[in-house]
Design an enzyme around this catalytic site. Structure first.
Site, short mmCIF file in Angstrom:
data_model
loop_
_atom_site.label_atom_id
_atom_site.label_comp_id
_atom_site.label_asym_id
_atom_site.label_seq_id
_atom_site.Cartn_x
_atom_site.Cartn_y
_atom_site.Cartn_z
N ASP A 115 0.80 -1.23 0.00
CA ASP A 115 0.00 0.00 0.00
C ASP A 115 0.83 1.28 0.00
O ASP A 115 0.29 2.36 0.20
CB ASP A 115 -0.93 0.00 1.23
CG ASP A 115 -1.94 -1.14 1.16
OD1 ASP A 115 -2.49 -1.36 0.08
OD2 ASP A 115 -2.17 -1.80 2.18
N HIS A 116 2.13 1.16 -0.20
CA HIS A 116 2.98 2.33 -0.01
C HIS A 116 3.42 2.95 -1.33
O HIS A 116 4.39 2.51 -1.94
CB HIS A 116 4.20 1.96 0.84
CG HIS A 116 3.81 1.21 2.08
ND1 HIS A 116 4.52 0.16 2.59
CD2 HIS A 116 2.73 1.36 2.90
CE1 HIS A 116 3.91 -0.30 3.67
NE2 HIS A 116 2.83 0.41 3.87
N ILE A 117 2.69 3.96 -1.75
CA ILE A 117 3.01 4.62 -3.00
C ILE A 117 3.52 6.02 -2.68
O ILE A 117 2.94 6.71 -1.86
CB ILE A 117 1.80 4.63 -3.96
CG1 ILE A 117 0.61 5.32 -3.31
CG2 ILE A 117 1.39 3.22 -4.31
CD1 ILE A 117 -0.61 5.39 -4.20
#
Ligand SMILES: Cc1cc2nc3c(=O)[nH]c(=O)nc-3n(C[C@H](O)[C@H](O)[C@H](O)COP(=O)(O)OP(=O)(O)OC[C@H]3O[C@@H](n4cnc5c(N)ncnc54)[C@H](O)[C@@H]3O)c2cc1C
Ligand code: SF4
Lengths: 248, 578
Positions: free
Chosen positions: B498-500
């Site tokens: 989930d880490h953009i």
């Protein structure tokens, strides 16, 4: 309400009363800390026992209009999650009703998905693009299961032997059947994931009857705390609880 | 016609961790702040029925409503981007608290290497360690400068943890002790120790004991309930904006929280922002909210999109490499190896950030001279609490449905667990964000277009680190160990990470970065852009500790700007801006 479920509701209320939000604001850290820290909440209580024999008015159709379509769906879900010596399969668990009810609502109508056009075919990395909503994909797929069955075996899908049904389902899974505006593999994936969802979702959605799927998997469902269990060297078999156990 | 409201001093777009921290810090200092949040309000009381896997982890009730807005995606420039029609690779939060309401709670500090990655890599491995297509750059701030803000975030959040033997620069203890030990995590710890590695209990925002933070907010003790990642906490035991900074801001009387307020643009005259425009999502009415200071805290995607859409800042062009808005979009590569064990463990029990980690293959902690990648990833075993719809894993070769599937997926449910690594992601000139020419959101504005693919560096790092994950599982004595392969190209469908990050990056040079080290725009003095959008690359840890630290730093900057106006940081280049 039987004695056991009364007890579990009571203790839930008690727990909520003693935690912050019920007091309308946070109570001092010291108070709740000592409560939780000394395991005030007893996490060994028994869950309620519920009987499947009560009449279940939930088991009726809100999406499908033809019972024949529903029976084809039911037969297909049972092949995906069959009854065996461990316990019930999709049909006994109520999974087809779960799917029916989901198709009638937000899931079936893609209410929270981006559904604006244009719908173009992309690369295999861009995600499947179809203008059909899920309820339409299911209808298209179910009717195609039946016509495949008729042309291969000259019989309805519901009357085939299990292995014959599997052969047809595999054709869909491998995308070997042509459907209008959607791929058969996409329909199969949806059917598979909806079956698994209905099998293992909280029974409030109409599947996982009596939490039997959780029992097979030794999944305890919705417990309030594992604070004093998580350190255990041994596997602890816990009777599952559903959200229904937490309604006060 | 939009209705014009009375002017306020500061407005934030979005009320997650970043927006909440800004609101709390400014409101405490006496600044009147309006927080505009597109989603609904919520508090711990809203999570009483939260132990529902289907509702929250399958149908993603707490995530952004994609029917209103999404992104379009393609792997490379030149391809036609298509909409992400449902969630897959990553999730995006919405509502008060943002993704902080339902995050796992892994709370990390990036390493000193991260902030000076270009300088340190060049110095140690020479200038050509990575080909020039990788737009690697320093962050314009050092670890040492950021450390006080990290600790400030941690004290507010109450983080539980234990010192990391490979991060000696940190000496300060965590506000609360590490979380409980469990047999499977102990077995991981022992195996890693036998391999000569340096495991430790990872930092967590699932709080190990009751904690009162410096703002007077109380966090409760984690119950290890197993419904944590993607779920709000019904005990108020997971540190989130909802139980910390948002109530802190509201208590001052200076914070005006407006929900169902979707910001569609920044109003400006080219040099200065004068406010924002928003739509009431329940009535459709439009409002203009004038403000002296505009703070974007709407996460990586909308921070970038709002600037591009409002034509503020210089858009990035991958052909020429000029411009900055949309540049250095990064992801994380999630290496996974799964271990299948003989004995059952209590897999359903767990917490979002209950895990044991090691940094032996993270940052520049190992020699990369003979490797064709830089950086690395933290390697972690987590006991998250397995849930039955999502967890049906069995050794490969098991059919995906039918009799065998049922038997095997049931058998392994309480017997299997993964070791994962969050692999750092280096910026590449062709990985960027821009506006989509075709697809529109519910308000008629262009969707953000993501152009992204895994790089050679990603593939090399992935292969290396997956093997390290598998080594530990072997040492633990798993019956079967299955490393997962990386897809040839980034695929928007399967859930990954989930880490953009990136899109509005910070730096020392206005030509190659959008923000100075107070997260103030180089080009527009009264706009601050806060979030993982500011990361110049993505590191080997979860991002939010760093987002929180940057938010505290930015809050200090905003208070300075309020007094002195103008740019808070001297430009490092004398080149004229284009
Ligand atoms: C399931 C999940 C688990 C995670 N776990 C971890 C973890 O363990 N550790 C970690 O470090 N990170 C984790 N993350 C990432 C973490 O949640 C984010 O880094 C963090 O929440 C970012 O905070 P933010 O305030 O920048 O953005 P957000 O939390 O996304 O908040 C942005 C807010 O802005 C609002 N907004 C957006 N656009 C508009 C608009 N146009 N108008 C008005 N409002 C708008 C949104 O609704 C949202 O509330 C996780 C993320 C997810 C989804
Ligand atoms: S695991 Fe702990 S922090 Fe997470 S939701 Fe449950 S009680 Fe809250």
């Amino acid at each position: 309400m039987d004695e056991d479920s009364k007890k579990s509701n009571m203790s839930r209320r008690k727990f909520i009363r003693n935690s912050s939000y019920a007091a309308g604001g946070l109570i001092g850290g010291g108070i709740i800390g000592s409560l939780i820290g000394t395991n005030y909440f007893n996490d060994t209580e028994q869950p309620s026992t519920r009987s499947s024999k009560e009449s279940n008015f939930n088991r009726a159709l809100m999406f499908f209009t033809r019972q024949s379509d529903f029976q084809i769906l039911s037969a297909a879900t049972e092949r995906i999650y069959p009854k065996d010596d461990q316990g019930p399969g999709a049909i006994e668990l109520g999974v087809p009703y779960f799917i029916d009810h989901e198709l009638a609502g937000a899931y079936g109508h893609n209410e929270r998905e981006y559904m604006k056009g244009p719908f173009l075919e992309g690369t295999e990395y861009q995600g499947y693009q179809t203008p059909l909503k899920r309820h339409a994909v299911f209808m298209t797929g179910i009717r195609a299961l039946e016509s495949e069955s008729k042309s291969a075996y000259d019989a309805s899908f519901v009357d085939l032997e299990g292995e014959q049904q599997d052969k047809i389902l595999k054709k869909f899974e491998n995308d070997d059947v042509k459907l209008h505006k959607v791929s058969s593999a996409y329909f199969f994936e949806m059917l598979r994931s909806a079956t698994i969802s209905g099998t293992y979702a909280d029974p409030l959605y109409g599947g996982n009857a009596d939490m039997d799927a959780w029992k097979m998997k030794n999944f305890p469902g919705s417990q309030m705390t594992y604070l004093n269990k998580i350190g255990s060297e041994k596997f602890i078999d816990i009777k599952p609880k559903s959200l229904n156990d937490h309604i006060s | 016609m939009a209705k014009k409201l009375d002017k306020v001093e500061a407005v934030t777009v979005g009320v997650g961790w970043a927006g909440g921290i800004i609101a709390a810090e400014l409101a405490k200092a006496g600044v009147k702040v309006v927080g505009l949040e597109r989603g609904n309000d919520r508090s711990t009381e809203d999570f009483q029925m939260v132990h529902d896997e289907y509702r929250y982890a399958i149908r993603y009730e707490l995530m952004q409503d994609l029917s209103k807005e999404t992104i379009t995606f393609r792997n490379k420039p030149g391809e036609k981007a298509l909409p992400m029609r449902q969630f897959g690779a990553f999730l995006i939060g919405t509502g008060v608290g943002g993704a902080g309401a339902h995050w796992n709670g892994d709370t990390w500090f990036f390493s000193p290497y991260d902030f000076e990655i270009k300088t340190m890599t060049d110095k140690k491995y020479g200038k050509n360690k990575l080909p020039k297509e990788y737009t690697l750059q320093d962050w314009g701030i050092t670890y040492k400068e950021l450390a006080p803000y990290y600790h400030q975030f941690e004290r507010m959040a109450g983080t539980s943890g234990e010192l990391n033997p490979l991060r000696p620069e940190r000496t300060e203890k965590y506000p609360t002790p590490p979380m409980k030990d469990t047999p499977i995590l102990k077995s991981y710890m022992d195996a890693a120790n036998r391999l000569g590695l340096h495991p430790f209990r990872q930092p967590s925002a699932n709080i190990s004991e009751v904690y009162k933070n410096p703002d007077g907010e109380t966090l409760n003790q984690c119950q290890y309930c197993g419904f944590c990642e993607k779920f709000g906490c019904e005990y108020g035991a997971k540190s989130s904006p909802n139980v910390t900074v948002v109530p802190t801001a509201l208590k001052t009387g200076n914070f005006d929280l407006r929900t169902h307020a979707n910001v569609t643009g920044i109003i400006h005259d080219g040099n200065k922002a004068t406010g924002v425009r928003y739509v009431d999502t329940q009535t459709g009415e439009e409002f203009d909210q004038p403000a002296d200071i505009v703070v974007l805290t709407s996460y990586t995607l909308n921070n970038t999109r709002l600037l591009l859409q409002s034509e503020l800042g210089r858009p990035y062009d991958p052909k020429t490499g000029t411009g900055v808005i949309g540049k250095n979009y990064c992801y994380q590569i999630t290496a996974v190896a799964t271990g299948f064990f003989k004995d059952r463990f209590n897999a359903a029990m767990g917490a979002g950030a209950l895990g044991t980690t090691l940094d032996d293959y993270n940052n520049d902690n190992f020699d990369h001279s003979d490797l064709d990648f830089i950086h690395g990833g933290s390697i972690t075993m987590k006991q998250l609490g397995k849930r039955p719809i999502n967890e049906n894993g069995a050794p490969s070769g098991t059919p995906r449905w039918g009799k065998e599937f049922k038997k095997e997926s049931i058998k392994w449910f309480n017997r299997s667990i993964p070791v994962t690594s969050q692999g750092a992601s280096m910026p590449h000139k062709n990985n960027y964000l821009s506006l989509d020419p075709t697809y529109k959101d519910a308000y008629g504005n262009p969707l953000l277009r993501m152009t992204y693919d895994f790089t050679e560096q990603d593939h090399a790092l992935y292969d290396y680190i997956t093997a390290r994950c598998a080594d530990i599982l072997e040492e633990m004595g798993a019956e079967v160990v299955e490393p997962k392969e990386l897809t040839d190209h980034f695929d928007i469908v399967p859930a990954q990470n989930d880490h953009i990050t990136g899109g509005v990056i910070m730096g020392a040079d206005p030509e190659t970065s959008a923000l100075n080290n107070y997260l103030q725009m180089w080009d527009v003095d009264n706009v601050f852009v806060i979030g993982a959008s500011a990361f110049a690359h993505n590191g080997g840890y979860n991002p939010t500790g760093t987002v929180g630290a940057l938010a505290y730093r930015a809050a200090e900057g905003i208070l300075k700007y309020r007094k002195n106006k103008g740019q808070l940081v001297k430009r490092e280049t004398s080149n004229k801006l284009v």
